[in-house]
Design a protein around this motif. Structure first.
Motif, PDB file in Angstrom:
ATOM      1  N   VAL A   1     -12.571  48.262  54.232  1.00 35.69           N
ATOM      2  CA  VAL A   1     -13.378  47.049  54.094  1.00 35.69           C
ATOM      3  C   VAL A   1     -13.075  46.103  55.250  1.00 35.69           C
ATOM      4  O   VAL A   1     -11.988  46.114  55.829  1.00 35.69           O
ATOM      5  N   VAL A   2     -14.076  45.298  55.578  1.00 36.59           N
ATOM      6  CA  VAL A   2     -13.958  44.261  56.602  1.00 36.59           C
ATOM      7  C   VAL A   2     -14.279  42.936  55.944  1.00 36.59           C
ATOM      8  O   VAL A   2     -15.288  42.808  55.238  1.00 36.59           O
ATOM      9  N   GLY A   3     -13.420  41.956  56.148  1.00 34.82           N
ATOM     10  CA  GLY A   3     -13.655  40.632  55.574  1.00 34.82           C
ATOM     11  C   GLY A   3     -12.900  39.582  56.365  1.00 34.82           C
ATOM     12  O   GLY A   3     -12.278  39.879  57.394  1.00 34.82           O
ATOM     13  N   PRO A   4     -12.924  38.344  55.900  1.00 33.94           N
ATOM     14  CA  PRO A   4     -12.178  37.290  56.587  1.00 33.94           C
ATOM     15  C   PRO A   4     -10.674  37.483  56.399  1.00 33.94           C
ATOM     16  O   PRO A   4     -10.240  38.214  55.501  1.00 33.94           O
ATOM     17  N   THR A   5      -9.892  36.840  57.236  1.00 34.84           N
ATOM     18  CA  THR A   5      -8.441  36.917  57.070  1.00 34.84           C
ATOM     19  C   THR A   5      -8.026  36.281  55.738  1.00 34.84           C
ATOM     20  O   THR A   5      -6.977  36.646  55.185  1.00 34.84           O
ATOM     21  N   ARG A   6      -8.835  35.367  55.231  1.00 35.56           N
ATOM     22  CA  ARG A   6      -8.579  34.778  53.905  1.00 35.56           C
ATOM     23  C   ARG A   6      -9.070  35.769  52.852  1.00 35.56           C
ATOM     24  O   ARG A   6     -10.135  35.646  52.282  1.00 35.56           O
ATOM     25  N   MET A   7      -8.251  36.760  52.605  1.00 33.74           N
ATOM     26  CA  MET A   7      -8.635  37.905  51.772  1.00 33.74           C
ATOM     27  C   MET A   7      -7.604  38.111  50.671  1.00 33.74           C
ATOM     28  O   MET A   7      -6.418  37.869  50.867  1.00 33.74           O
ATOM     29  N   ASP A   8      -8.068  38.605  49.525  1.00 34.43           N
ATOM     30  CA  ASP A   8      -7.155  39.018  48.455  1.00 34.43           C
ATOM     31  C   ASP A   8      -6.582  40.382  48.836  1.00 34.43           C
ATOM     32  O   ASP A   8      -7.109  41.417  48.451  1.00 34.43           O
TER      33      ASP A   8
ATOM     34  N   THR B   1     -21.500  36.352  54.394  1.00 34.91           N
ATOM     35  CA  THR B   1     -22.164  35.051  54.492  1.00 34.91           C
ATOM     36  C   THR B   1     -21.805  34.119  53.344  1.00 34.91           C
ATOM     37  O   THR B   1     -22.271  32.981  53.301  1.00 34.91           O
ATOM     38  N   ARG B   2     -20.972  34.585  52.401  1.00 36.47           N
ATOM     39  CA  ARG B   2     -20.588  33.724  51.274  1.00 36.47           C
ATOM     40  C   ARG B   2     -19.838  32.497  51.762  1.00 36.47           C
ATOM     41  O   ARG B   2     -19.890  31.443  51.157  1.00 36.47           O
ATOM     42  N   SER B   3     -19.079  32.636  52.841  1.00 39.37           N
ATOM     43  CA  SER B   3     -18.334  31.509  53.366  1.00 39.37           C
ATOM     44  C   SER B   3     -18.318  31.562  54.887  1.00 39.37           C
ATOM     45  O   SER B   3     -17.452  32.188  55.500  1.00 39.37           O
ATOM     46  N   VAL B   4     -19.299  30.910  55.482  1.00 37.37           N
ATOM     47  CA  VAL B   4     -19.395  30.888  56.942  1.00 37.37           C
ATOM     48  C   VAL B   4     -18.171  30.208  57.539  1.00 37.37           C
ATOM     49  O   VAL B   4     -17.766  30.503  58.667  1.00 37.37           O
ATOM     50  N   ALA B   5     -17.537  29.304  56.773  1.00 39.37           N
ATOM     51  CA  ALA B   5     -16.358  28.595  57.280  1.00 39.37           C
ATOM     52  C   ALA B   5     -15.204  29.542  57.603  1.00 39.37           C
ATOM     53  O   ALA B   5     -14.311  29.197  58.385  1.00 39.37           O
ATOM     54  N   ASP B   6     -15.207  30.730  57.007  1.00 38.87           N
ATOM     55  CA  ASP B   6     -14.156  31.703  57.302  1.00 38.87           C
ATOM     56  C   ASP B   6     -14.309  32.299  58.701  1.00 38.87           C
ATOM     57  O   ASP B   6     -13.382  32.940  59.211  1.00 38.87           O
ATOM     58  N   PHE B   7     -15.481  32.106  59.301  1.00 37.95           N
ATOM     59  CA  PHE B   7     -15.742  32.657  60.630  1.00 37.95           C
ATOM     60  C   PHE B   7     -16.256  31.549  61.547  1.00 37.95           C
ATOM     61  O   PHE B   7     -17.425  31.544  61.926  1.00 37.95           O
ATOM     62  N   PRO B   8     -15.410  30.607  61.905  1.00 39.20           N
ATOM     63  CA  PRO B   8     -15.873  29.460  62.703  1.00 39.20           C
ATOM     64  C   PRO B   8     -16.459  29.912  64.043  1.00 39.20           C
ATOM     65  O   PRO B   8     -15.761  30.390  64.921  1.00 39.20           O
TER      66      PRO B   8
ATOM     67  N   GLN C   1     -14.595  40.726  69.101  1.00 36.85           N
ATOM     68  CA  GLN C   1     -15.567  40.312  68.087  1.00 36.85           C
ATOM     69  C   GLN C   1     -14.985  40.326  66.680  1.00 36.85           C
ATOM     70  O   GLN C   1     -15.514  39.681  65.780  1.00 36.85           O
ATOM     71  N   MET C   2     -13.899  41.078  66.476  1.00 35.09           N
ATOM     72  CA  MET C   2     -13.338  41.261  65.135  1.00 35.09           C
ATOM     73  C   MET C   2     -12.112  40.395  64.878  1.00 35.09           C
ATOM     74  O   MET C   2     -11.448  40.557  63.860  1.00 35.09           O
ATOM     75  N   ARG C   3     -11.785  39.476  65.772  1.00 32.08           N
ATOM     76  CA  ARG C   3     -10.518  38.765  65.652  1.00 32.08           C
ATOM     77  C   ARG C   3     -10.510  37.626  64.640  1.00 32.08           C
ATOM     78  O   ARG C   3      -9.493  36.981  64.456  1.00 32.08           O
ATOM     79  N   SER C   4     -11.643  37.404  63.992  1.00 38.03           N
ATOM     80  CA  SER C   4     -11.634  36.470  62.865  1.00 38.03           C
ATOM     81  C   SER C   4     -11.652  37.234  61.541  1.00 38.03           C
ATOM     82  O   SER C   4     -11.816  36.640  60.479  1.00 38.03           O
ATOM     83  N   THR C   5     -11.462  38.545  61.607  1.00 38.72           N
ATOM     84  CA  THR C   5     -11.534  39.374  60.406  1.00 38.72           C
ATOM     85  C   THR C   5     -10.219  40.088  60.136  1.00 38.72           C
ATOM     86  O   THR C   5      -9.352  40.169  60.999  1.00 38.72           O
ATOM     87  N   SER C   6     -10.112  40.594  58.925  1.00 41.94           N
ATOM     88  CA  SER C   6      -9.069  41.561  58.584  1.00 41.94           C
ATOM     89  C   SER C   6      -9.761  42.857  58.181  1.00 41.94           C
ATOM     90  O   SER C   6     -10.830  42.840  57.564  1.00 41.94           O
ATOM     91  N   VAL C   7      -9.141  43.976  58.552  1.00 42.88           N
ATOM     92  CA  VAL C   7      -9.689  45.291  58.240  1.00 42.88           C
ATOM     93  C   VAL C   7      -8.644  46.074  57.464  1.00 42.88           C
ATOM     94  O   VAL C   7      -7.524  46.271  57.945  1.00 42.88           O
TER      95      VAL C   7
END
Length: 341
Positions: free
Chosen positions: A312-319, A241-248, A289-295
Motif C-alpha cells: 500500500v501507498v499512503g501518507p507518512t501519517r499512517m496506521d 484525496t481524503r486529506s490533501v494536507a498530508d501531501f503539502p 515524487q514519493m517522498r511525502s508517502t510511506s510504502v
C-alpha cells in the motif's frame, strides 16, 4: 535513540498514535490526559524537547504541539514489538472475499480492493513473476475443424487462453498428438525455459503436422515471452484525496508517480522474500515524487517461491501496525492460493 530511556519512546509513541488518529499537533497536556505514562506535564515537555532536538518530532508553524518526523516514524516502526493481529471477523472477511475469485485476474483485483478497504490507502499488487512459474499443463481444445484454443496452466495458478487459426482442418487424432507432444516437451519447465524449447518443436514435428506446429508454437512463444510481472493492479487511489494536507503541494506528484508503474514496480522489487515486510518512510523513498508517502510492501508466494509483490501507498501519517497486519494477511492468503498451498 541510543542512551535515552524507555519513557521518551513512550512519549514518541503517544505522539505518533494521537497524530495519526487526529491529524492535529500533539501537546504535553494531551499526552498526560490520554496516555497513562505516570509523569507530569513538565516531564513530558522535557522529553518532547529532547525528542525534538534529536529529530524525532517537529513543531509545525507556531503550534504548541508536535508532530512526528520521518525519523520518528522510522523509530516507531522499527520498535514495533508486535503487530496487532486482525480480528477473527477481519480474517473471515478476507477468506470469504478472496475465496470467491474465479481466476488469477479476479483474485488480484479482489486483493487490491480488499487492501484498499482495510487500510484506507492505495493498494497495489504485481502480477506473478513469469520467471518463477512453471508450466503445469497445456490443454488443446478444438473450437472448429480449423481453429484451436490453447489453455496454458502454470503452477502459480495462472490460466491463460490463446486461439490459433490453422488455415486447414485437423483431425481429433492429430489434436491428441499435438497435445501429447506439447506437454511432453514443456510440462514442468520454467516458462522462461519453455519459450526456447517451443521454438525447437516445429523442426521435430512429423511432416504432416509441421505447419500446425509452426502456427501453434508461434502463438505460444508470443505468450511465453510476455512479462506479466510488469503489470500492476491498482486500487483505492481516491483514498489519497481524503486529506490533501498530508501531501503539502505534492499530491499531484504522487498521483503521477502511481500512473508511472515503473516507480511502483521498483518499490515492490525490494520485497524479495515471501512474508518479509518492507517499510519505506518519506525521504527513504528514492523517487522524489514519493517522498511525502510511506510504502508498506511484501513479497507473496510460499517458502522460497517468490511470485510477486504487493503493498500500500499512503501518507507518512499512517496506521503502521494496522497497515502492516492487513498487508501481511492478504499476502499470506494470496501466496498460499497461487503457490498451490
Amino acid at each position: 535513540m541510543a542512551g535515552s530511556d524507555e519513557r521518551r519512546f513512550q512519549v514518541l509513541r503517544a505522539i505518533v498514535a494521537d497524530y495519526v488518529a487526529n491529524q492535529e499537533p500533539v501537546g504535553s497536556k494531551a499526552i498526560v490526559d490520554r496516555h497513562n505514562l505516570g509523569v507530569s506535564s513538565a516531564t513530558v515537555r522535557n522529553d518532547m524537547a529532547a525528542l525534538e532536538e534529536e529529530g524525532y518530532i517537529a513543531q509545525p508553524h507556531t503550534s504548541a504541539g508536535r508532530i512526528p518526523t520521518d525519523k520518528g516514524y522510522r523509530l516507531f516502526v522499527d520498535r514495533l514489538s508486535e503487530i496487532k493481529p486482525l480480528s477473527p471477523a477481519e480474517r473471515k472477511a478476507i477468506t470469504t472475499f478472496l475465496d470467491g475469485a474465479v481466476d488469477i485476474d479476479d483474485m488480484l483485483r479482489r486483493s487490491v480492493r480488499l487492501l484498499a478497504q482495510l487500510t484506507r490507502q492505495v493498494a497495489v499488487v504485481q502480477y506473478p513473476t513469469i520467471s518463477a512459474a512453471s508450466l503445469r499443463h497445456l490443454e488443446v481444445v478444438p473450437l472448429s475443424p480449423a481453429r484451436l484454443m490453447l489453455v496454458v496452466i502454470t503452477d502459480s495458478g495462472r490460466v491463460d487462453q490463446r486461439t490459433v487459426d490453422l488455415g486447414d482442418v485437423i483431425t481429433e487424432e492429430n489434436v491428441t498428438r499435438l497435445r501429447d507432444s506439447l506437454n511432453s516437451a514443456l510440462a514442468g519447465r520454467r516458462l522462461t525455459d519453455a519459450a526456447s524449447r517451443v521454438s525447437e518443436l516445429p523442426d521435430q514435428a512429423p511432416g504432416e503436422l509441421r505447419d500446425v506446429f509452426i502456427r501453434v508454437c508461434t502463438v505460444l512463444v508470443e505468450h511465453l515471452v510476455d512479462h506479466p510481472e510488469e503489470r500492476l493492479v491498482l486500487g483505492g487511489t481516491a483514498n489519497l484525496t481524503r486529506s490533501v494536507a498530508d501531501f503539502p503541494g505534492s499530491l499531484r506528484q504522487v498521483l503521477e508517480a502511481l500512473e508511472e508503474q515503473v516507480v511502483i514496480l521498483k518499490l515492490l522489487a525490494e520485497a524479495r522474500n515471501p512474508g518479509a515486510i518492507t517499510v519505506r518512510i518519506g525521504e527513504e523513498n528514492e523517487d522524489e515524487q514519493m517522498r511525502s508517502t510511506s510504502v508498506v510492501s511484501i513479497g507473496y508466494g510460499r517458502d522460497d517461491m517468490l511470485l510477486g509483490g504487493m503493498g500500500v501507498v499512503g501518507p507518512t501519517r499512517m496506521d503502521y501496525p494496522g497497515t502492516i497486519a492487513a498487508v501481511r494477511a492478504v499476502a499470506n492468503y494470496v501466496g498460499r492460493i497461487l503457490a498451490g498451498g
